[in-house]
Design an enzyme around this catalytic site. Sequence first.
Site, PDB file in Angstrom:
ATOM      1  N   HIS A  88       0.834  -1.202   0.000  1.00 61.09           N
ATOM      2  CA  HIS A  88       0.000   0.000   0.000  1.00 61.09           C
ATOM      3  C   HIS A  88       0.870   1.254   0.000  1.00 61.09           C
ATOM      4  CE1 HIS A  88      -3.835  -1.987   0.629  1.00 61.09           C
ATOM      5  NE2 HIS A  88      -3.204  -2.810   1.461  1.00 61.09           N
ATOM      6  N   THR A 136      14.919  -5.967   3.916  1.00 67.68           N
ATOM      7  CA  THR A 136      14.524  -4.675   3.357  1.00 67.68           C
ATOM      8  C   THR A 136      15.524  -4.155   2.331  1.00 67.68           C
ATOM      9  OG1 THR A 136      15.628  -3.474   5.141  1.00 67.68           O
ATOM     10  CG2 THR A 136      13.289  -4.019   5.465  1.00 67.68           C
ATOM     11  N   ARG A 183      20.538  -8.063   8.308  1.00 71.78           N
ATOM     12  CA  ARG A 183      21.925  -7.690   8.017  1.00 71.78           C
ATOM     13  C   ARG A 183      22.740  -8.968   7.883  1.00 71.78           C
ATOM     14  NH1 ARG A 183      20.085  -3.386   6.883  1.00 71.78           N
ATOM     15  NH2 ARG A 183      20.018  -1.576   8.206  1.00 71.78           N
TER      16      ARG A 183
END
Length: 197
Positions: free
Chosen positions: A115, A167, A182
């Site tokens: 979204h 991410t 990470r």
Amino acid sequence: MADPSIGRLVRRFLRGLTFRQLATVWAEEFIGMLARPIPGFLGFTLRYLLYKCLFRRLGGFSFIYSGVYLQHCYGIDAGRNLHVSAGAVLYGRGGLRLGDNVLIGHHATIYSSQHRWDDPSVPIIYQGHRSEPVWIGDDVWIGAQAVVVPGVRIATGTVVAAGAVVTEDTAAYTIVGGVPARAIGQRDPPALRRGQG
């Protein structure tokens, strides 16, 4: 600003899809609902045949376990020997490319669309979606309950630890974990392993 009507939201969604995409969404919801809970080899076979028709490409036999939820299959391109464990969610609206020999753990989620929220004057539900393709290389293991967000490239040989939230892009043969994920370790590339043996 007045809220858009539900009818307008539905029309916007339908305008964004081709007839083939709409048919795929319908089939994955209704036929997928019937095939999703069937256990054992019969279930694997039925789901393989269904998703062979619905995916953009499915390179070879796959092991899609019962309880896997797939949406917007028309955007999913998968290689050989795909294994998707129970409870996983794959969302192909923005494009999802899976290489060969990919393992996806229980309740992992991979999204290629999300979204929009960039206009604070409009409720998020009315802002539509932002699509960004996800690319997953060969020989990748995505652990249980990991999350992969839109726009990420997971390099060949990567291991994503259970519960990680990816991410950013990963480097080849790394082990990533944490929130956000990470590098926490390294795998030896195949050429190096052959040289040691």
